[in-house]
Design a protein around this motif. Sequence first.
Motif, short mmCIF file in Angstrom:
data_model
loop_
_atom_site.label_atom_id
_atom_site.label_comp_id
_atom_site.label_asym_id
_atom_site.label_seq_id
_atom_site.Cartn_x
_atom_site.Cartn_y
_atom_site.Cartn_z
N LEU A 1 -5.50 -0.97 20.74
CA LEU A 1 -6.90 -1.20 20.41
C LEU A 1 -7.72 -1.39 21.68
N GLN A 2 -7.15 -2.11 22.64
CA GLN A 2 -7.88 -2.38 23.87
C GLN A 2 -8.22 -1.08 24.60
N TYR A 3 -7.25 -0.18 24.68
CA TYR A 3 -7.52 1.09 25.34
C TYR A 3 -8.50 1.93 24.55
N ALA B 1 -11.95 3.32 25.85
CA ALA B 1 -12.10 4.77 26.01
C ALA B 1 -13.28 5.29 25.21
N ALA B 2 -13.51 4.74 24.01
CA ALA B 2 -14.64 5.17 23.20
C ALA B 2 -15.97 4.82 23.87
N LEU B 3 -15.97 3.75 24.63
CA LEU B 3 -17.19 3.35 25.34
C LEU B 3 -17.44 4.25 26.55
N PRO C 1 -9.88 3.07 37.04
CA PRO C 1 -10.29 1.66 37.21
C PRO C 1 -11.33 1.21 36.19
N ARG C 2 -12.18 2.11 35.74
CA ARG C 2 -13.20 1.74 34.75
C ARG C 2 -12.55 1.35 33.42
N ILE C 3 -11.53 2.13 33.02
CA ILE C 3 -10.80 1.81 31.79
C ILE C 3 -10.08 0.47 31.93
N MET D 1 -10.76 -2.64 29.53
CA MET D 1 -9.67 -3.16 28.70
C MET D 1 -9.51 -4.66 28.87
N GLY D 2 -9.72 -5.14 30.08
CA GLY D 2 -9.62 -6.57 30.34
C GLY D 2 -10.70 -7.39 29.66
N LYS D 3 -11.76 -6.72 29.23
CA LYS D 3 -12.86 -7.40 28.56
C LYS D 3 -12.70 -7.42 27.03
#
Length: 450
Positions: A323-325, A329-331, A349-351, A355-357
């Motif tokens: 779900l995190q990825y 990725a959808a964003l 790095p953006r992903i 994901m950490g958020k």
Amino acid sequence: METKELSKFVAETTYEALDLKTIGLAKMCVLDFMGAALAGSREESSRLLREVVLSDTGEGEAVVLDGSFRRVSPAAAAAVNGAFGHAQDFDDLHNSSIVHPGVITIPTALALGQQLHLGGPQVLLAVVLGYDVAARIGETINPEAYHFWHTTAVAGPFSSTAVAAKLLGLDGEQTAQALGSAGTQAGGLWAFLAQGAMSKSLHAANANLCGIRSARLAQAGFTGSTEIIESPRGFAHALSPNPHLEAVTAGLGKPFKIQSNSFKPYACCRHTHSACYGVYAMGQKYGIRPEEVESIEDDTYSAALNITDNPHPANPYAAKFSLQYCIAAALLFPSLHESAFSWDKLEDPRIQELMGKVQVHLSEEIEADHAADSNRWGHRLRFTMKDGRVLEERFDYPFGDFNNPFSWEDTERKYLLLAEPVLGPERAKTLALRVRSLESITDLNQLFLF
């Protein structure tokens, strides 16, 4: 006697029982499967399965859906084509049963339809019945079995067997014997998810092999338990502490289960789709830009968390079950087709930052709604923005869900996106036109004459 009643339904239902909506949906399912299989044939797992499964088979009567249209034995073709269709997680899904019916019914129907020179109506009827059996088996054992058992894997031998039995002309007693053989061979565990291993496509391959084998054995007189589903030492009680045996026969054909089937616009686990759909919808509505996001919270139901709460996917395939990825990725990406699941995207790095958020949580409200209506796979998204805004919306029915359905044009658009790189535009469009008029085809082999 649930097994015998279901077998009688499979054996005695005729094409005339299908209404136009059911026939149209069956054709959409065939086209959707073909697109998924053609694209999936290029995956590494598909290459390995093709090499091994086809290494000891010669010329045959059924095509391999990898663009070559090589003809091999029906069992081998059904196995590899089923694996191809499941390789990218772009295949259809029946919500309430949590089963992917296309890859465990259509490969068998296409393979035997070609071998037996059957017409489109016979094949479409077998597909509809296979979807019914797949859904009913899944509804019988879930949600209790889902923690350990991959429903497509364990329901697949039943649905493929039903398809094969119908096309081979087995009567109700023979079909029950065939289902007995299928049920005793059923299996498929979720353990592969932890490493993002390739077992999921193997599950689809095995289901089709098992189905054709079981039906042919019954045709030859080989016996199996005719109470395999409901027996105290049978399938349902082995897989679930609380099987729902009423689901096996409740409302047979009223309507057919294919009418509550869903298609996938995103090449990832269906448990993530309401969240993915929500990210796109909220991104467009509020003009959300990734760099403006402070945090993202996703409230959902337990089955989604059990399968897709994975903040650190080990590889691109595992990212399809994260779900995190998928939310990140959808964003970032305009679509979640196969290109969104690659090493370069996963290591972007953006992903990694986004994901950490992402935090995912169990929502008692959404869990209760899912328990009350197993077709409702809800996600509530909450974006906290750096400017202090909090944006929150809930999404239950993503695009492609039967409550928010694809049209034929949507299905064809997805199919062409997947098929054209493999077949080329002309052959891909020709095949789509033929599937659209499948009920008029007198010999299934006409589909693949180029």
